[in-house]
Design a protein around this motif. Structure first.
Motif, PDB file in Angstrom:
ATOM      1  N   LEU A   1       0.949  -1.160   0.114  1.00  0.00           N
ATOM      2  CA  LEU A   1       0.014   0.123  -0.125  1.00  0.00           C
ATOM      3  C   LEU A   1       0.941   1.318  -0.045  1.00  0.00           C
ATOM      4  O   LEU A   1       0.470   2.228  -0.510  1.00  0.00           O
ATOM      5  CB  LEU A   1      -0.905   0.057   1.000  1.00  0.00           C
ATOM      6  CG  LEU A   1      -2.118  -0.805   1.040  1.00  0.00           C
ATOM      7  CD1 LEU A   1      -2.727  -1.191   2.504  1.00  0.00           C
ATOM      8  CD2 LEU A   1      -3.083  -0.595   0.190  1.00  0.00           C
ATOM      9  N   TRP A   2       1.884   1.207   0.487  1.00  0.00           N
ATOM     10  CA  TRP A   2       2.851   2.277   0.728  1.00  0.00           C
ATOM     11  C   TRP A   2       3.686   2.612  -0.509  1.00  0.00           C
ATOM     12  O   TRP A   2       3.869   3.692  -0.902  1.00  0.00           O
ATOM     13  CB  TRP A   2       3.782   2.005   1.904  1.00  0.00           C
ATOM     14  CG  TRP A   2       3.201   2.189   3.071  1.00  0.00           C
ATOM     15  CD1 TRP A   2       2.886   0.965   4.049  1.00  0.00           C
ATOM     16  CD2 TRP A   2       2.512   3.317   3.773  1.00  0.00           C
ATOM     17  NE1 TRP A   2       1.858   1.487   5.133  1.00  0.00           N
ATOM     18  CE2 TRP A   2       1.795   2.798   5.030  1.00  0.00           C
ATOM     19  CE3 TRP A   2       2.247   4.718   3.335  1.00  0.00           C
ATOM     20  CZ2 TRP A   2       1.185   3.702   6.007  1.00  0.00           C
ATOM     21  CZ3 TRP A   2       1.316   5.488   4.216  1.00  0.00           C
ATOM     22  CH2 TRP A   2       0.885   5.094   5.385  1.00  0.00           C
ATOM     23  N   THR A   3       4.008   1.526  -1.216  1.00  0.00           N
ATOM     24  CA  THR A   3       4.922   1.533  -2.365  1.00  0.00           C
ATOM     25  C   THR A   3       3.880   2.327  -3.435  1.00  0.00           C
ATOM     26  O   THR A   3       4.162   3.109  -4.480  1.00  0.00           O
ATOM     27  CB  THR A   3       5.325   0.441  -3.245  1.00  0.00           C
ATOM     28  OG1 THR A   3       4.351  -0.509  -3.279  1.00  0.00           O
ATOM     29  CG2 THR A   3       6.145  -0.357  -1.682  1.00  0.00           C
ATOM     30  N   ASP A   4       2.745   1.954  -3.543  1.00  0.00           N
ATOM     31  CA  ASP A   4       1.740   2.317  -4.091  1.00  0.00           C
ATOM     32  C   ASP A   4       1.432   3.907  -4.021  1.00  0.00           C
ATOM     33  O   ASP A   4       1.441   4.733  -4.916  1.00  0.00           O
ATOM     34  CB  ASP A   4       0.262   1.765  -4.163  1.00  0.00           C
ATOM     35  CG  ASP A   4       0.307   0.350  -4.536  1.00  0.00           C
ATOM     36  OD1 ASP A   4       1.153   0.022  -5.255  1.00  0.00           O
ATOM     37  OD2 ASP A   4      -0.826  -0.485  -4.243  1.00  0.00           O
ATOM     38  N   GLN A   5       1.105   4.428  -2.786  1.00  0.00           N
ATOM     39  CA  GLN A   5       1.209   5.934  -2.326  1.00  0.00           C
ATOM     40  C   GLN A   5       2.515   6.663  -2.947  1.00  0.00           C
ATOM     41  O   GLN A   5       2.447   7.751  -3.451  1.00  0.00           O
ATOM     42  CB  GLN A   5       1.061   6.000  -0.778  1.00  0.00           C
ATOM     43  CG  GLN A   5      -0.280   5.783  -0.519  1.00  0.00           C
ATOM     44  CD  GLN A   5      -1.439   6.443  -1.015  1.00  0.00           C
ATOM     45  OE1 GLN A   5      -1.605   7.577  -0.912  1.00  0.00           O
ATOM     46  NE2 GLN A   5      -2.164   5.963  -1.974  1.00  0.00           N
ATOM     47  N   LEU A   6       3.633   5.920  -2.837  1.00  0.00           N
ATOM     48  CA  LEU A   6       4.838   6.499  -2.992  1.00  0.00           C
ATOM     49  C   LEU A   6       4.703   7.137  -4.866  1.00  0.00           C
ATOM     50  O   LEU A   6       5.059   8.141  -5.240  1.00  0.00           O
ATOM     51  CB  LEU A   6       6.133   5.831  -2.831  1.00  0.00           C
ATOM     52  CG  LEU A   6       7.503   6.518  -3.432  1.00  0.00           C
ATOM     53  CD1 LEU A   6       7.510   8.006  -2.829  1.00  0.00           C
ATOM     54  CD2 LEU A   6       8.833   5.709  -2.929  1.00  0.00           C
ATOM     55  N   GLN A   7       4.422   5.943  -5.446  1.00  0.00           N
ATOM     56  CA  GLN A   7       4.196   5.807  -6.993  1.00  0.00           C
ATOM     57  C   GLN A   7       3.122   7.142  -7.272  1.00  0.00           C
ATOM     58  O   GLN A   7       3.480   7.976  -8.251  1.00  0.00           O
ATOM     59  CB  GLN A   7       3.318   4.603  -7.247  1.00  0.00           C
ATOM     60  CG  GLN A   7       3.621   4.204  -8.691  1.00  0.00           C
ATOM     61  CD  GLN A   7       2.864   3.011  -8.923  1.00  0.00           C
ATOM     62  OE1 GLN A   7       1.715   2.567  -8.884  1.00  0.00           O
ATOM     63  NE2 GLN A   7       3.845   2.000  -9.535  1.00  0.00           N
ATOM     64  N   LEU A   8       2.021   7.297  -6.520  1.00  0.00           N
ATOM     65  CA  LEU A   8       1.081   8.440  -6.698  1.00  0.00           C
ATOM     66  C   LEU A   8       1.838   9.838  -6.392  1.00  0.00           C
ATOM     67  O   LEU A   8       1.574  10.765  -7.318  1.00  0.00           O
ATOM     68  CB  LEU A   8      -0.214   8.486  -5.573  1.00  0.00           C
ATOM     69  CG  LEU A   8      -1.176   9.331  -5.834  1.00  0.00           C
ATOM     70  CD1 LEU A   8      -1.879   9.061  -7.087  1.00  0.00           C
ATOM     71  CD2 LEU A   8      -2.383   8.947  -4.824  1.00  0.00           C
ATOM     72  N   ARG A   9       2.624   9.809  -5.230  1.00  0.00           N
ATOM     73  CA  ARG A   9       3.406  11.089  -5.085  1.00  0.00           C
ATOM     74  C   ARG A   9       4.482  11.554  -6.260  1.00  0.00           C
ATOM     75  O   ARG A   9       4.426  12.668  -6.716  1.00  0.00           O
ATOM     76  CB  ARG A   9       4.299  10.930  -3.709  1.00  0.00           C
ATOM     77  CG  ARG A   9       3.367  10.656  -2.705  1.00  0.00           C
ATOM     78  CD  ARG A   9       2.214  11.759  -2.244  1.00  0.00           C
ATOM     79  NE  ARG A   9       1.637  11.612  -1.016  1.00  0.00           N
ATOM     80  CZ  ARG A   9       1.829  11.774   0.368  1.00  0.00           C
ATOM     81  NH1 ARG A   9       3.057  12.295   0.505  1.00  0.00           N
ATOM     82  NH2 ARG A   9       1.183  11.409   1.060  1.00  0.00           N
ATOM     83  N   ASP A  10       4.957  10.504  -6.751  1.00  0.00           N
ATOM     84  CA  ASP A  10       6.043  10.711  -8.055  1.00  0.00           C
ATOM     85  C   ASP A  10       5.253  11.098  -9.233  1.00  0.00           C
ATOM     86  O   ASP A  10       5.736  12.133  -9.773  1.00  0.00           O
ATOM     87  CB  ASP A  10       6.775   9.274  -8.256  1.00  0.00           C
ATOM     88  CG  ASP A  10       7.732   8.965  -6.991  1.00  0.00           C
ATOM     89  OD1 ASP A  10       8.158   9.976  -6.169  1.00  0.00           O
ATOM     90  OD2 ASP A  10       8.090   8.017  -6.932  1.00  0.00           O
ATOM     91  N   ARG A  11       4.087  10.397  -9.472  1.00  0.00           N
ATOM     92  CA  ARG A  11       3.379  10.962 -10.706  1.00  0.00           C
ATOM     93  C   ARG A  11       2.814  12.292 -10.404  1.00  0.00           C
ATOM     94  O   ARG A  11       2.881  13.040 -11.437  1.00  0.00           O
ATOM     95  CB  ARG A  11       2.247  10.116 -10.901  1.00  0.00           C
ATOM     96  CG  ARG A  11       2.222   8.594 -11.340  1.00  0.00           C
ATOM     97  CD  ARG A  11       1.080   7.841 -11.429  1.00  0.00           C
ATOM     98  NE  ARG A  11       1.328   6.452 -11.488  1.00  0.00           N
ATOM     99  CZ  ARG A  11       0.537   5.368 -11.426  1.00  0.00           C
ATOM    100  NH1 ARG A  11      -0.722   5.602 -11.027  1.00  0.00           N
ATOM    101  NH2 ARG A  11       0.902   4.067 -11.574  1.00  0.00           N
ATOM    102  N   ALA A  12       2.579  12.733  -9.254  1.00  0.00           N
ATOM    103  CA  ALA A  12       2.059  14.163  -9.111  1.00  0.00           C
ATOM    104  C   ALA A  12       3.080  15.012  -9.426  1.00  0.00           C
ATOM    105  O   ALA A  12       2.872  16.174  -9.775  1.00  0.00           O
ATOM    106  CB  ALA A  12       1.304  14.076  -7.850  1.00  0.00           C
ATOM    107  N   ALA A  13       4.109  14.714  -8.929  1.00  0.00           N
ATOM    108  CA  ALA A  13       5.510  15.615  -9.081  1.00  0.00           C
ATOM    109  C   ALA A  13       6.354  15.581 -10.343  1.00  0.00           C
ATOM    110  O   ALA A  13       7.172  16.369 -10.667  1.00  0.00           O
ATOM    111  CB  ALA A  13       6.611  15.206  -7.947  1.00  0.00           C
ATOM    112  N   LYS A  14       5.478  14.772 -11.231  1.00  0.00           N
ATOM    113  CA  LYS A  14       5.991  14.470 -12.559  1.00  0.00           C
ATOM    114  C   LYS A  14       7.419  14.168 -12.849  1.00  0.00           C
ATOM    115  O   LYS A  14       8.369  14.489 -13.376  1.00  0.00           O
ATOM    116  CB  LYS A  14       5.697  15.664 -13.417  1.00  0.00           C
ATOM    117  CG  LYS A  14       4.277  16.111 -13.476  1.00  0.00           C
ATOM    118  CD  LYS A  14       3.987  17.392 -14.517  1.00  0.00           C
ATOM    119  CE  LYS A  14       2.601  17.485 -15.092  1.00  0.00           C
ATOM    120  NZ  LYS A  14       1.667  17.670 -13.907  1.00  0.00           N
TER     121      LYS A  14
END
Length: 587
Positions: free
Chosen positions: A115-128
């Motif tokens: 679940l946390w690796t998925d959330q980091l993925q989301l943060r990285d996408r948002a930061a482009k």
């Protein structure tokens, strides 16, 4: 027999022994040299979630002394502990600012759940920026999420057959155990972690959304917003006793109450949502006040009929790792998945990296219905974020009376600021974590003014819907002076919250002090503990922050314990912000 031959035979064993001894010494020297001369080994830094970092560090030490090599190379593994959520935030931003300069940015991350690796993925996408955790990862251990209940209460539920998340956690708060023929057990409440801070809290919250939709995968944003789903989740959240920043503390409190020789009322927790491995440790006495003292009544791990989450403890090699570090990380993974190391994980109550439970685990936690239950698949990161946003609205609201010490010692300096300025700044920051629908009041306390007859505490903000601007204004206007009337303020605040009790909310008193009780008119701690002792039918919990070295932490811990609250140690003033965040995350 000739004397010469006899003599030769006598010295031959000695000579052989000397030669063998020299060989052993030489071999030992070679072993030590190989073991200590590791200058050619590649350094691999690992950050592990805190429920297993001590074990992983011990296994890393075993690995470092094993003389393992891969392709002619070796690795030197160093392990640090950090909660999964904090590590995710650090990897998503400024590592040193979030994690601290003492923990180097890792090449390998071992969170509790994907679940946390998925959330980091989301943060990285948002930061482009390039995703740091784009794939699926192997596990080093596993532990399902369970509803842990004292055996006596668990048996009552088990007699009803298979029950779901809503059947157990959604019991009517008023009728409570009466619906199961046990009205004397009164209300049903349960403990869970704040999902923004904890893996078990996050997984438990997502699980209730899955249970509400009757699915085990493919949860959508539309599902999260559906009226029947939000109603289901709200019904469950209404039975939360309070939100914890660490489920281990809840279990330690249960163990202490179970083993206590002091007569006390029933704890207000009927259940705790937690990882299976913590039920194992609880029942083995590893969470007891004296390690090894098994509780009188064990907990039973219940698996809801809809299914549950498996916390998969992934092994994540981050993209910053060099090729040599990747090879070293791969070898350390193979080492961790070998049988001797897997037995070490089993010793802490984990299932192995293939999700297989050891027979002892099955016996200690009370059965494994999960073997026939499905595991929920993690929703997409955007859906998880939607769940967290929704939870902020649906979570149980709070009634909080904050009492702030304004005695003369609060004028002492912490750097360029006074203690009072540091404390009020931390309070303003922490209050931002609350919901505008929460009700919060503010009292200041020191000592009564000579000859005035007034109480040593003063209302600054009445208990009302949170108005951050008004609160900040009143906090900024506080002035310090006088002594510390700690006991009488806590007693009065507790009484006030009982008079303003709201069954639909978490009712609590927050106390921040930098000292100890200095009020002679009310100096009996035993009487105070009796007066504020928890009433399971109308629980008012007291949460304390010990601020600066002058604080009487032991007394604050005793007061918090009597009410099933918690004391936070911020005697190092640098910890005050963190203490407020953790405390206010309980609501």
């Amino acid at each position: 027999m000739a004397s010469g031959r006899t003599s030769a035979r006598r010295w031959l064993p000695v000579a052989v022994a000397v030669m063998v001894g020299l060989a052993v010494i030489a071999g030992s020297y070679l072993y030590v040299r190989l073991d200590t001369d590791r200058t050619d080994c590649v350094a691999v830094d690992v950050v592990s979630s805190t429920e297993k970092n001590v074990l992983v560090a011990e296994l890393a030490d075993r690995y470092n002394h094993s003389n393992r090599r891969f392709g002619g190379q070796c690795a030197e593994v160093t392990v640090a502990g950090l909660t999964s959520g904090q590590a995710m935030e650090a990897l998503a931003g400024d590592w040193a600012a979030v994690a601290g300069s003492s923990i180097p940015r890792p090449q390998v991350w071992l969170p509790t759940s994907s679940l946390w690796t998925d959330q980091l993925q989301l943060r990285d996408r948002a930061a482009k920026r390039p995703e740091q955790t784009p794939g699926e990862y192997p596990s080093i251990a596993n532990s399902p999420l369970v509803i842990a209940m004292p055996a006596t209460k668990a048996r009552v539920l088990q007699q009803r057959g298979a029950l779901g998340w809503g059947d157990i956690l959604g019991m009517s708060g008023e009728e409570g155990w009466g619906a199961f023929g046990k009205p004397e057990w009164k209300r049903f409440t349960f403990g869970k972690d704040n999902p923004r801070l904890s893996t078990s809290g996050l997984a438990a919250t997502i699980a209730t959304y899955y249970a509400a939709t009757g699915t085990s995968s493919d949860l959508t944003d539309a599902d999260v917003r559906a009226p029947q789903v939000t109603q289901f989740v709200r019904r469950i959240e209404a039975n939360v006793s309070h939100y914890s920043d660490d489920v281990v503390d809840l279990l330690k409190s249960l163990a202490a109450a179970d083993l206590s020789t002091v007569e006390a009322g029933e704890p207000d927790l009927s259940a705790v949502v937690t990882q299976e491995e913590l039920v194992y440790l609880y029942n083995r006495g590893q969470l007891s006040p004296h390690i090894g003292d098994k509780p009188h009544e064990p907990l039973v791990a219940l698996f809801p009929k809809e299914g549950t989450f498996n916390l998969d403890h992934p092994y994540v090699v981050l993209p910053d790792a060099s090729e040599a570090q990747r090879k070293g990380a791969a070898d350390f993974l193979a080492f961790l998945q070998d049988k001797p190391q897997q037995r070490a994980f089993a010793g802490l109550g984990f299932r192995d990296h293939q999700q297989v439970a050891a027979p002892e685990l099955t016996a200690v936690v009370g059965g494994h219905e999960s073997d026939q239950r499905p595991y929920f698949k993690p929703p997409s990161p955007t859906v998880v974020q939607g769940i967290l946003d929704s939870w902020a609205t649906l979570r149980k609201k709070a009634n909080i009376l904050m009492t702030l010490d304004v005695s003369g010692s609060m004028t002492n300096k912490v750097g360029a600021k006074t203690r009072l300025e540091v404390a009020t700044a931390a309070a303003k920051k922490g209050l931002g974590l609350l919901n505008s629908a929460d009700q919060v009041g503010l009292w200041s306390f020191s000592s009564e003014k000579q000859g005035s007859g007034a109480a040593p505490y003063q209302q600054q903000v009445p208990l009302s819907r949170l108005d951050l601007a008004r609160f900040a204004d009143r906090l900024g206007g506080l002035r310090a002076g006088g002594a510390t009337a700690l006991y009488t303020t806590i007693r009065a605040a507790h009484r006030y919250m009982l008079d303003h009790y709201d069954r639909t909310r978490i009712n609590a008193v927050v106390v921040l002090t930098d000292g100890e009780n200095e009020y002679a008119k009310d100096a009996n701690l035993a009487r105070l503990l009796k007066d504020v002792a928890l009433d399971p039918d109308r629980p008012v919990k007291i949460f304390c922050i010990a601020f600066d070295e002058g604080s009487d932490l032991a007394t604050l811990e005793a007061i918090a314990k009597a009410t099933s609250g918690k004391a936070f140690d911020a005697r190092d003033p640098q910890l005050i912000d963190d203490a407020f965040v953790k405390l206010l995350s309980s609501f």
